[in-house]
Motif scaffolding. Structure first.
Motif, mmCIF file in Angstrom:
data_model
loop_
_atom_site.group_PDB
_atom_site.id
_atom_site.type_symbol
_atom_site.label_atom_id
_atom_site.label_comp_id
_atom_site.label_asym_id
_atom_site.label_seq_id
_atom_site.Cartn_x
_atom_site.Cartn_y
_atom_site.Cartn_z
ATOM 1 N N HIS A 81 1.720 -21.592 10.202
ATOM 2 C CA HIS A 81 0.456 -22.113 9.678
ATOM 3 C C HIS A 81 0.604 -22.742 8.304
ATOM 4 N N GLY A 82 1.849 -23.032 7.907
ATOM 5 C CA GLY A 82 2.090 -23.605 6.591
ATOM 6 C C GLY A 82 2.578 -22.551 5.603
ATOM 7 N N ILE A 83 2.665 -22.954 4.343
ATOM 8 C CA ILE A 83 3.143 -22.060 3.286
ATOM 9 C C ILE A 83 2.220 -20.846 3.183
ATOM 10 N N VAL A 84 2.816 -19.663 3.038
ATOM 11 C CA VAL A 84 2.038 -18.418 2.971
ATOM 12 C C VAL A 84 1.511 -18.233 1.551
ATOM 13 N N GLY A 118 5.473 -5.264 12.811
ATOM 14 C CA GLY A 118 5.183 -3.935 13.344
ATOM 15 C C GLY A 118 6.127 -2.897 12.762
ATOM 16 N N PRO A 119 6.682 -2.021 13.593
ATOM 17 C CA PRO A 119 7.586 -0.977 13.095
ATOM 18 C C PRO A 119 9.049 -1.419 13.027
ATOM 19 N N LYS A 120 9.320 -2.685 13.327
ATOM 20 C CA LYS A 120 10.705 -3.146 13.427
ATOM 21 C C LYS A 120 11.302 -3.458 12.058
ATOM 22 N N ARG A 121 12.615 -3.720 12.054
ATOM 23 C CA ARG A 121 13.340 -3.965 10.821
ATOM 24 C C ARG A 121 13.587 -5.443 10.574
ATOM 25 N N GLY A 122 13.444 -6.273 11.597
ATOM 26 C CA GLY A 122 13.727 -7.690 11.429
ATOM 27 C C GLY A 122 12.689 -8.564 12.091
ATOM 28 N N LEU A 123 12.542 -9.796 11.564
ATOM 29 C CA LEU A 123 11.576 -10.734 12.123
ATOM 30 C C LEU A 123 12.106 -12.147 11.928
ATOM 31 N N LEU A 124 12.115 -12.922 13.006
ATOM 32 C CA LEU A 124 12.388 -14.346 12.913
ATOM 33 C C LEU A 124 11.056 -15.076 12.865
ATOM 34 N N LEU A 125 10.898 -15.965 11.897
ATOM 35 C CA LEU A 125 9.653 -16.718 11.741
ATOM 36 C C LEU A 125 9.896 -18.127 12.262
ATOM 37 N N LYS A 126 9.246 -18.470 13.375
ATOM 38 C CA LYS A 126 9.465 -19.768 14.008
ATOM 39 C C LYS A 126 9.203 -20.908 13.025
ATOM 40 N N GLY A 160 -0.081 -13.117 5.309
ATOM 41 C CA GLY A 160 0.783 -11.960 5.081
ATOM 42 C C GLY A 160 0.484 -10.846 6.061
ATOM 43 N N ASP A 161 -0.801 -10.617 6.335
ATOM 44 C CA ASP A 161 -1.192 -9.597 7.310
ATOM 45 C C ASP A 161 -0.693 -9.947 8.710
ATOM 46 N N ALA A 162 -0.750 -11.238 9.064
ATOM 47 C CA ALA A 162 -0.289 -11.667 10.387
ATOM 48 C C ALA A 162 1.214 -11.433 10.544
ATOM 49 N N ILE A 163 1.963 -11.711 9.490
ATOM 50 C CA ILE A 163 3.409 -11.489 9.530
ATOM 51 C C ILE A 163 3.718 -9.990 9.603
ATOM 52 N N THR A 189 3.797 -8.104 0.002
ATOM 53 C CA THR A 189 2.809 -7.089 -0.370
ATOM 54 C C THR A 189 2.084 -6.529 0.842
ATOM 55 N N ARG A 190 1.837 -7.370 1.832
ATOM 56 C CA ARG A 190 1.096 -6.892 3.004
ATOM 57 C C ARG A 190 1.982 -6.031 3.896
ATOM 58 N N ILE A 191 3.271 -6.320 3.924
ATOM 59 C CA ILE A 191 4.192 -5.445 4.655
ATOM 60 C C ILE A 191 4.295 -4.097 3.954
ATOM 61 N N TYR A 192 4.393 -4.110 2.633
ATOM 62 C CA TYR A 192 4.457 -2.849 1.890
ATOM 63 C C TYR A 192 3.220 -1.999 2.148
ATOM 64 N N ARG A 193 2.075 -2.617 2.205
ATOM 65 C CA ARG A 193 0.837 -1.851 2.458
ATOM 66 C C ARG A 193 0.833 -1.261 3.862
#
Length: 239
Positions: A134-137, A151-159, A143-146, A83-87
């Motif tokens: 930081h644990g389960i989202v 940003g404007p990119k299409r992919g993200l790896l979450l450590k 969500g805002d941090a992710i 939801t935060r990415i959509y916003r």
């Protein structure tokens, strides 16, 4: 239900099963969502079932507070990742988050996907690393941090977590996630064998443009839908 909404649900349903066949089902932990452009609501599956169990009649429409609007049950409680990415990204109409082994391993090593293959060039200069855990989202702050890390990119790896791909439609996001998992696996194997040999930036840009061309994406998506449909004929049923 409008024709656009029906088509969206059909693509979403196929995406679940394509990713399941790709080994990215993640038990009950992975999630896909799709929204009509500009809408503050999305479609997803019921919390507690696996990708292989998703059927058209079981899809749920929810709002950005994760309230069920249509369907039975509730959606995954960690969907504020979406939801935060959509916003933040009105250009995004589909988000996929899985825990494929190669994507998880790459993130656990603190690495981002490098452009070392023609196929993987789809993410050239278009993927980042969320170097935190930081644990389960379960709230909008994470969500805002992710969303900020994406940003404007299409992919993200979450450590220490998994991988996330967004797209302007379901086809783009689903194809992107299958490519990301494949390319991450290739990178891990290549890194174990010796120094990585990266593509020339101009060649990578040219390859990316070809792979993301709408017509070429459409042909690839149609193939993936035909392929999964041969082994799961119920996907041809409409709700």
């Amino acid at each position: 239900m409008s024709g656009a909404e029906r088509a969206l649900k059909d693509d979403l349903l196929h995406a679940y099963h394509i990713l399941d066949a790709d080994g990215q089902a993640s038990g009950i932990a992975g999630h896909l969502t799709a929204r009509l452009p500009g809408a503050d609501r999305f479609w997803s599956h019921r919390w507690g079932i696996g990708f292989d169990e998703v059927r058209a009649e079981g899809l749920i429409e929810a709002d950005f507070d994760l309230n069920t609007l249509r369907g039975e049950g509730r959606v995954n409680p960690t969907l504020h990742i979406h939801t935060r990415i959509y916003r933040a990204r009105p250009d995004v109409a589909c988000i996929i988050h899985t825990h494929g082994k190669a994507g998880v391993a790459l993130g656990c090593a603190g690495m981002v996907l490098e452009t070392i293959t023609q196929t993987g060039a789809i993410f050239h200069d278009d993927i980042a690393l969320f170097d935190e855990f930081h644990g389960i989202v379960l709230d909008t702050n994470e969500g805002d941090a992710i969303a900020a890390a994406l940003g404007p990119k299409r992919g993200l790896l979450l450590k220490n977590h998994g991988a996330l791909v967004v797209g302007a439609n379901v086809a783009e996001a689903c194809i992107g996630m299958t490519v990301l998992e494949w390319a991450a696996d290739v990178q891990l194997r290549a890194a174990a064998a010796g120094p990585l040999q990266r593509l020339d930036p101009a060649a990578a840009t040219q390859s990316k443009g070809f792979l993301l061309d709408a017509k070429n994406l459409g042909l690839r998506w149609d193939f993936l839908k035909r392929k999964i449909g041969r082994s799961r004929p119920f996907l041809g049923e409409t709700s």
